[in-house]
Design a protein around this motif. Structure first.
Motif, PDB file in Angstrom:
ATOM      1  N   GLY A 101     104.547  77.311   3.073  1.00  0.00           N
ATOM      2  CA  GLY A 101     103.865  78.372   3.802  1.00  0.00           C
ATOM      3  C   GLY A 101     103.857  79.632   2.959  1.00  0.00           C
ATOM      4  O   GLY A 101     104.763  79.873   2.154  1.00  0.00           O
ATOM      5  N   SER A 102     102.827  80.456   3.131  1.00  0.00           N
ATOM      6  CA  SER A 102     102.735  81.645   2.280  1.00  0.00           C
ATOM      7  C   SER A 102     103.774  82.702   2.653  1.00  0.00           C
ATOM      8  O   SER A 102     104.187  83.501   1.820  1.00  0.00           O
ATOM      9  N   LYS A 103     104.225  82.699   3.908  1.00  0.00           N
ATOM     10  CA  LYS A 103     105.251  83.660   4.334  1.00  0.00           C
ATOM     11  C   LYS A 103     106.518  83.491   3.492  1.00  0.00           C
ATOM     12  O   LYS A 103     107.091  84.460   2.993  1.00  0.00           O
ATOM     13  N   TYR A 127     100.741  93.272   8.019  1.00  0.00           N
ATOM     14  CA  TYR A 127     101.570  92.144   8.481  1.00  0.00           C
ATOM     15  C   TYR A 127     103.059  92.537   8.415  1.00  0.00           C
ATOM     16  O   TYR A 127     103.559  92.873   7.344  1.00  0.00           O
ATOM     17  N   ASN A 177      94.881  91.023   8.460  1.00  0.00           N
ATOM     18  CA  ASN A 177      95.629  90.958   9.705  1.00  0.00           C
ATOM     19  C   ASN A 177      96.386  92.283   9.775  1.00  0.00           C
ATOM     20  O   ASN A 177      97.163  92.560   8.869  1.00  0.00           O
ATOM     21  N   ASP A 205      97.503  88.926  -0.387  1.00  0.00           N
ATOM     22  CA  ASP A 205      97.739  87.918   0.636  1.00  0.00           C
ATOM     23  C   ASP A 205      96.382  87.504   1.206  1.00  0.00           C
ATOM     24  O   ASP A 205      95.738  88.272   1.921  1.00  0.00           O
ATOM     25  N   TYR A 208      93.606  84.548   5.184  1.00  0.00           N
ATOM     26  CA  TYR A 208      92.374  84.307   5.960  1.00  0.00           C
ATOM     27  C   TYR A 208      91.160  84.128   5.055  1.00  0.00           C
ATOM     28  O   TYR A 208      90.022  84.365   5.472  1.00  0.00           O
ATOM     29  N   SER A 236      97.001  80.028   2.048  1.00  0.00           N
ATOM     30  CA  SER A 236      97.688  79.264   3.086  1.00  0.00           C
ATOM     31  C   SER A 236      96.724  78.268   3.702  1.00  0.00           C
ATOM     32  O   SER A 236      95.540  78.567   3.853  1.00  0.00           O
ATOM     33  N   SER A 238      97.452  77.264   6.687  1.00  0.00           N
ATOM     34  CA  SER A 238      97.779  77.448   8.108  1.00  0.00           C
ATOM     35  C   SER A 238      96.584  77.831   8.965  1.00  0.00           C
ATOM     36  O   SER A 238      96.350  77.247  10.015  1.00  0.00           O
ATOM     37  N   LYS A 239      95.851  78.851   8.514  1.00  0.00           N
ATOM     38  CA  LYS A 239      94.821  79.414   9.366  1.00  0.00           C
ATOM     39  C   LYS A 239      93.499  78.673   9.200  1.00  0.00           C
ATOM     40  O   LYS A 239      92.806  78.423  10.174  1.00  0.00           O
ATOM     41  N   ARG A 247     103.620  73.950   7.292  1.00  0.00           N
ATOM     42  CA  ARG A 247     104.244  74.788   6.271  1.00  0.00           C
ATOM     43  C   ARG A 247     103.779  74.410   4.852  1.00  0.00           C
ATOM     44  O   ARG A 247     104.517  73.842   4.054  1.00  0.00           O
TER      45      ARG A 247
HETATM   46  C1  LIG Z   1      99.818  83.922   9.188  1.00  0.00           C
HETATM   47  C2  LIG Z   1      99.925  84.839   8.047  1.00  0.00           C
HETATM   48  C3  LIG Z   1     100.696  84.516   6.922  1.00  0.00           C
HETATM   49  C4  LIG Z   1     101.635  83.327   6.882  1.00  0.00           C
HETATM   50  O1  LIG Z   1     101.049  82.135   6.815  1.00  0.00           O
HETATM   51  P1  LIG Z   1     101.897  80.843   6.484  1.00  0.00           P
HETATM   52  O2  LIG Z   1     101.202  80.249   5.315  1.00  0.00           O
HETATM   53  O3  LIG Z   1     101.810  80.001   7.712  1.00  0.00           O
HETATM   54  O4  LIG Z   1     103.301  81.211   6.172  1.00  0.00           O
HETATM   55  C5  LIG Z   1     100.700  85.366   5.836  1.00  0.00           C
HETATM   56  N1  LIG Z   1     100.002  86.515   5.866  1.00  0.00           N
HETATM   57  C6  LIG Z   1      99.280  86.879   6.928  1.00  0.00           C
HETATM   58  C7  LIG Z   1      98.562  88.170   6.883  1.00  0.00           C
HETATM   59  C8  LIG Z   1      99.224  86.072   8.058  1.00  0.00           C
HETATM   60  O5  LIG Z   1      98.545  86.463   9.125  1.00  0.00           O
END
Ligand SMILES: *Cc1c(COP(=O)(O)O)cnc(C)c1O
Length: 391
Positions: A101-103, A127, A177, A205, A208, A236, A238-239, A247
């Motif tokens: 995951g990018s977080k 964020y 975000n 980052d 999105y 990521s 994720s989105k 992850r």
């Molecule tokens: C959701 C989000 C992340 C984290 O995404 P993961 O890859 O699920 O850890 C990172 N940066 C921003 C701005 C987000 O909204």
């Protein structure tokens, strides 16, 4: 809390967990809460990705440790995505790293790059994880304001000399975000020049990057000529592929920053489960038709909610990316007041803008991650609350 470190004990409570507690309490009282606070897709992961996971999970070779930086197939898929989508060439060995995951990657990059007391310039609103990760790394988060009147484009000239002296990294996030703001490549070019001039690492980052509407295509910071000398970009799955729980993400760009991060990671996590990386590769190698249909769903939801907001006199623009509406709260309310009123009187959770920094005051973030019938219900309740007619 006697066992926690000073840094851990002095972290502000994660705002989303506070709302989560309140939500649980209301639900226990039998109240139907509509949660527009969640920043994660409600849609399922596309089946071709799940199928790849299932196939790979049954192969014993995939039960072993992954190579530290991620498997070859995943890193090649990231490089080929950058070539196809942005016309950016990457060396998969040195300029691509798989992340859990990018977080995880952003937090570990910060700890890999900072010495105690070093500054990181972070967007406000932005964020919240950036600030927490900086704090945990004994760094200093230095917010730079993003204003609606400038289209949320950073006004880098307004950062003071002493703040610049102190800082090691400059963080950006577009599509953004919480604001949903997007920028053109010119903004990235200016940021790259600025980072070079002031000897900052530039961290973008791009969570999105693919969640965009109509014909809008978000640029990559690596499309700026020479960006790799100073910049990394986080991506990521994720989105864009509804894979938050899986992850899986990546970072690309500057070799030295990536090498420092990989040293922290190889001593911490030994990378992601191989079948997840391979399923992630399948996602990145796909034709993105699943991404397009997701985006069409978000776009429709956004239009629906914007129409309702307009009826009750709340001002918000349609974003070109993300699944968030960043709306001005009605006159006489603070962000927190209005968000609390919405929860107490309408059973609707939104995120107060101040959760993202001081500059978020006066706004709420509405997340379009619930089905359209629930959005209609939320809109009807909001209208009723604001005295805008019956639902
Ligand atoms: C959701 C989000 C992340 C984290 O995404 P993961 O890859 O699920 O850890 C990172 N940066 C921003 C701005 C987000 O909204």
């Amino acid at each position: 809390m006697t066992y926690g470190s000073k840094q851990v004990n002095s972290l502000p409570p994660y705002l989303f967990s506070i709302f989560h507690q309140k939500k649980k309490k209301l639900q226990e009282q039998g109240i139907d809460v509509i949660d527009l606070g969640i920043g994660a897709p409600d849609l399922p992961t596309p089946s071709f990705i799940i199928n790849r996971l299932t196939v790979e999970a049954s192969k014993p070779d995939n039960h072993k440790y992954s190579p530290y930086g991620g498997c070859q197939e995943f890193k090649l898929a990231v490089a080929s995505f950058y070539k196809k989508h942005y016309n950016v060439s990457l060396n998969p060995e040195t300029e691509v790293l798989a992340l859990i995951g990018s977080k995880e990657g952003i937090a570990h990059l910060i700890s890999a790059a900072l010495d105690p007391g070093d500054g990181v310039l972070v967007p406000d609103p932005g964020y919240p994880v950036y600030q927490s990760a900086i704090h945990l790394a004994y760094g200093a988060g230095i917010p730079f304001p993003l204003d609606e009147k400038n289209g949320y484009v950073p006004q880098l000239e307004s950062i003071s000399e002493s703040e610049l002296q102190r800082s090691k990294l400059l963080l950006l996030n577009y599509p953004s975000n919480p604001t949903g703001a997007t920028v053109g490549l010119d903004t990235f070019t200016k940021a790259a020049d600025f980072a070079k001039k002031h000897k900052l690492g530039l961290v973008h980052d791009a969570a999105y990057d693919l969640v965009t509407f109509d014909d809008y295509k978000a640029p990559s910071i690596l499309q700026v000529p020479g960006a790799k000398e100073i910049a990394v970009e986080f991506g990521s799955l994720s989105k864009s592929f509804n894979m938050t729980g899986w992850r899986i993400g990546y970072v690309v760009g500057n070799k030295e920053l990536i090498r420092s991060l990989s040293i922290v990671k190889s001593n911490t996590d030994t990378s992601q489960f191989l079948p997840i990386q391979k399923a992630g590769a399948a996602a990145l190698n796909s034709d993105f038709s699943s991404v397009k249909s997701n985006n069409a769903i978000y776009s429709k939801r956004i239009d629906n909610m914007l129409a309702a907001l307009k009826e009750i006199g709340m001002k918000a623009d349609k974003p070109r990316g993300t699944f968030f509406i960043w709306a001005k709260v009605p006159g006489g309310y603070s962000s927190q007041n209005f968000a609390e009123k919405l929860l107490d009187e309408a059973g609707v959770i939104v995120t107060p803008g101040t959760a993202f920094g001081l500059k978020g005051e006066g706004y709420i973030r509405i997340s379009l991650t619930v089905p359209i019938d629930r959005l209609r219900e939320a809109a009807a309740r909001m209208k009723k609350m604001m005295g805008g007619g019956s639902p």
